[in-house]
Write a protein that holds these residues in place. Structure first.
Motif, PDB file in Angstrom:
ATOM      1  N   SER A  10       0.853  -1.184   0.000  1.00  0.00           N
ATOM      2  CA  SER A  10       0.000   0.000   0.000  1.00  0.00           C
ATOM      3  C   SER A  10       0.891   1.236   0.000  1.00  0.00           C
ATOM      4  N   VAL A  11       0.289   2.364  -0.371  1.00  0.00           N
ATOM      5  CA  VAL A  11       1.026   3.631  -0.342  1.00  0.00           C
ATOM      6  C   VAL A  11       0.214   4.636   0.440  1.00  0.00           C
ATOM      7  N   ASP A  12       0.854   5.265   1.414  1.00  0.00           N
ATOM      8  CA  ASP A  12       0.177   6.293   2.199  1.00  0.00           C
ATOM      9  C   ASP A  12       1.229   7.297   2.670  1.00  0.00           C
ATOM     10  N   GLN A  13       0.911   8.570   2.548  1.00  0.00           N
ATOM     11  CA  GLN A  13       1.821   9.632   3.012  1.00  0.00           C
ATOM     12  C   GLN A  13       3.240   9.461   2.462  1.00  0.00           C
ATOM     13  N   ARG A  14       3.338   9.104   1.204  1.00  0.00           N
ATOM     14  CA  ARG A  14       4.632   8.955   0.512  1.00  0.00           C
ATOM     15  C   ARG A  14       5.476   7.779   1.029  1.00  0.00           C
ATOM     16  N   ILE A  15       4.807   6.879   1.778  1.00  0.00           N
ATOM     17  CA  ILE A  15       5.510   5.690   2.264  1.00  0.00           C
ATOM     18  C   ILE A  15       4.923   4.455   1.578  1.00  0.00           C
ATOM     19  N   GLY A  16       5.783   3.690   0.945  1.00  0.00           N
ATOM     20  CA  GLY A  16       5.358   2.452   0.290  1.00  0.00           C
ATOM     21  C   GLY A  16       5.566   1.298   1.260  1.00  0.00           C
ATOM     22  N   LEU A  17       4.460   0.698   1.671  1.00  0.00           N
ATOM     23  CA  LEU A  17       4.532  -0.376   2.668  1.00  0.00           C
ATOM     24  C   LEU A  17       4.489  -1.741   1.986  1.00  0.00           C
ATOM     25  N   ILE A  18       5.419  -2.604   2.346  1.00  0.00           N
ATOM     26  CA  ILE A  18       5.414  -3.996   1.866  1.00  0.00           C
ATOM     27  C   ILE A  18       5.343  -4.899   3.100  1.00  0.00           C
ATOM     28  N   GLU A  19       4.284  -5.696   3.174  1.00  0.00           N
ATOM     29  CA  GLU A  19       4.156  -6.617   4.310  1.00  0.00           C
ATOM     30  C   GLU A  19       4.220  -8.060   3.812  1.00  0.00           C
ATOM     31  N   LEU A  20       5.129  -8.832   4.367  1.00  0.00           N
ATOM     32  CA  LEU A  20       5.194 -10.254   4.052  1.00  0.00           C
ATOM     33  C   LEU A  20       3.917 -10.867   4.613  1.00  0.00           C
ATOM     34  N   ASN A  21       3.253 -11.649   3.789  1.00  0.00           N
ATOM     35  CA  ASN A  21       1.929 -12.121   4.213  1.00  0.00           C
ATOM     36  C   ASN A  21       1.743 -13.613   3.941  1.00  0.00           C
ATOM     37  N   ARG A  22       2.537 -14.391   4.643  1.00  0.00           N
ATOM     38  CA  ARG A  22       2.411 -15.844   4.588  1.00  0.00           C
ATOM     39  C   ARG A  22       2.521 -16.339   6.040  1.00  0.00           C
ATOM     40  N   PRO A  23       1.640 -15.794   6.874  1.00  0.00           N
ATOM     41  CA  PRO A  23       1.837 -15.943   8.327  1.00  0.00           C
ATOM     42  C   PRO A  23       1.786 -17.383   8.839  1.00  0.00           C
ATOM     43  N   LYS A  24       0.993 -18.240   8.190  1.00  0.00           N
ATOM     44  CA  LYS A  24       0.902 -19.629   8.682  1.00  0.00           C
ATOM     45  C   LYS A  24       2.249 -20.330   8.582  1.00  0.00           C
ATOM     46  N   GLN A  25       3.049 -19.943   7.612  1.00  0.00           N
ATOM     47  CA  GLN A  25       4.398 -20.531   7.446  1.00  0.00           C
ATOM     48  C   GLN A  25       5.458 -19.562   7.974  1.00  0.00           C
ATOM     49  N   LEU A  26       5.047 -18.697   8.887  1.00  0.00           N
ATOM     50  CA  LEU A  26       5.949 -17.709   9.502  1.00  0.00           C
ATOM     51  C   LEU A  26       6.700 -16.875   8.463  1.00  0.00           C
ATOM     52  N   ASN A  27       6.005 -16.573   7.379  1.00  0.00           N
ATOM     53  CA  ASN A  27       6.581 -15.774   6.292  1.00  0.00           C
ATOM     54  C   ASN A  27       7.880 -16.376   5.756  1.00  0.00           C
ATOM     55  N   SER A  28       7.946 -17.708   5.764  1.00  0.00           N
ATOM     56  CA  SER A  28       9.121 -18.327   5.133  1.00  0.00           C
ATOM     57  C   SER A  28       9.055 -17.992   3.642  1.00  0.00           C
ATOM     58  N   LEU A  29      10.236 -17.766   3.096  1.00  0.00           N
ATOM     59  CA  LEU A  29      10.350 -17.152   1.771  1.00  0.00           C
ATOM     60  C   LEU A  29      10.481 -18.194   0.671  1.00  0.00           C
ATOM     61  N   ASN A  30       9.427 -18.349  -0.112  1.00  0.00           N
ATOM     62  CA  ASN A  30       9.588 -19.189  -1.303  1.00  0.00           C
ATOM     63  C   ASN A  30      10.046 -18.285  -2.456  1.00  0.00           C
ATOM     64  N   ARG A  31      10.401 -18.917  -3.560  1.00  0.00           N
ATOM     65  CA  ARG A  31      10.989 -18.139  -4.659  1.00  0.00           C
ATOM     66  C   ARG A  31      10.035 -17.088  -5.199  1.00  0.00           C
ATOM     67  N   GLU A  32       8.756 -17.455  -5.305  1.00  0.00           N
ATOM     68  CA  GLU A  32       7.774 -16.504  -5.850  1.00  0.00           C
ATOM     69  C   GLU A  32       7.627 -15.286  -4.923  1.00  0.00           C
ATOM     70  N   MET A  33       7.701 -15.573  -3.632  1.00  0.00           N
ATOM     71  CA  MET A  33       7.551 -14.482  -2.659  1.00  0.00           C
ATOM     72  C   MET A  33       8.724 -13.493  -2.753  1.00  0.00           C
ATOM     73  N   VAL A  34       9.936 -14.033  -2.915  1.00  0.00           N
ATOM     74  CA  VAL A  34      11.109 -13.153  -3.055  1.00  0.00           C
ATOM     75  C   VAL A  34      10.970 -12.324  -4.332  1.00  0.00           C
TER      76      VAL A  34
END
Ligand code: CO8
Length: 258
Positions: A10-34
């Motif tokens: 999302s973008v608000d007040q000139r800040i671009g927010l990126i939230e990792l959102n795979r909480p069930k797997q503790l946001n473990s990083l698969n290739r697509e997510m990276v």
């Protein structure tokens, strides 16, 4: 706004927010997510409405590292052919300030992602680790290099060999993170920091980041020459005129990033 599978943006007040959102797997990083993280960062880097990028994780952890299920069956040649680190290599090339707000577990690839941030805020109680050794491997996305450059060989090799959990306080002491705040105010504090940077001259921030990054690889002499060129370059910006004129006129400058 692009819809992603494993992150929210999302973008608000000139800040671009990126939230990792795979909480069930503790946001473990698969290739697509990276790949998604990189794409979101690059798109914010190009977006004139964004001045600062804020990276955080949803759920109980920032990230528990690379997705082990995805990696478990890999062999050397499949990894070579996938060339997934080409995405990782581009994350530190983002020109705008990247603030990381981390909590819970910051492990393995998650720690490496955090080390790509320019400013790191950690919630009280956050635990960091490079546990790769306990899986029979080692970090592959810069962990041995970035950690060693930050804390020196002595602690880096101890932490990388043992895979022990490192408390945020220890990393603050070793200057890996900028500050620790309580978990309840982590997001708020990170936003406050981001807002502060968003009001500053974007081109000056950009040139400072570029020059500081060069200090890691360049000799002092080379770094000084590089810094000087960036210093001269800023004198062709409107922001330099505005900043100095505002000082003379005793008013608050308004920076356009031009
Ligand atoms: N990969 C895959 N799944 C994971 C991972 C992971 N890294 N971490 C957690 N999960 C899953 C668990 O399997 C579990 O799934 P399920 O509910 O289906 O059983 C779920 O997430 C919740 O995890 P836990 O139940 O284990 O939660 P706990 O609070 O008990 O424990 C820990 C949290 C301590 C973080 C624990 O989950 C753990 O040890 N995870 C593995 C940490 C790890 O070894 N990370 C390093 C991975 S290797 C790496 O990062 C190499 C980087 C190389 C470059 C990057 C390429 C992308």
């Amino acid at each position: 706004m692009t819809v992603y599978k494993f992150i929210e943006t999302s973008v608000d007040q000139r800040i671009g927010l990126i939230e990792l959102n795979r909480p069930k797997q503790l946001n473990s990083l698969n290739r697509e997510m990276v790949r998604e993280i990189l794409e979101a960062m690059q798109s914010f880097d190009r977006n004139d409405e964004v001045r600062v990028i804020l990276l955080a994780g949803r759920g109980k952890a920032f990230s528990s590292g690379a997705d082990i299920d995805e990696m478990a069956g890999a062999d050397s040649m499949s990894l070579e052919l996938l060339n997934q680190f080409a995405d990782w290599d581009q994350i530190p090339l983002i020109k705008k300030p990247v603030i990381g707000a981390v909590h819970g577990f910051v492990f393995g690839g998650g720690f490496e992602l955090a080390l790509c941030c320019d400013i790191l805020l950690a919630a009280n109680g956050t635990e960091f680790s490079f546990p790769e050794v306990s899986l029979g491997v080692m970090p592959g996305a810069g962990g041995t290099q970035r950690l060693t450059k930050l804390v020196g060989r002595t602690k880096a090799i101890e932490w990388l060999w043992t895979g022990e959990r490192i408390k945020a306080e220890e990393l603050l002491k070793h200057r890996v993170i900028n500050r620790i705040v309580s978990a309840e105010v982590l997001h708020e504090e990170a936003l406050r920091f981001a807002e502060k940077l968003a009001g500053m001259p974007p081109l000056a921030l950009r040139m400072i980041k570029d020059s500081v990054n060069k200090a890691v690889d360049y000799s002092l002499y080379e770094g000084m020459q590089y810094e000087r060129k960036n210093f001269y370059l800023l004198f062709s910006s409107e922001d330099q005129k505005e900043g100095m004129q505002a000082f003379v006129e005793k008013r608050k400058p308004i920076y356009q990033g031009k």
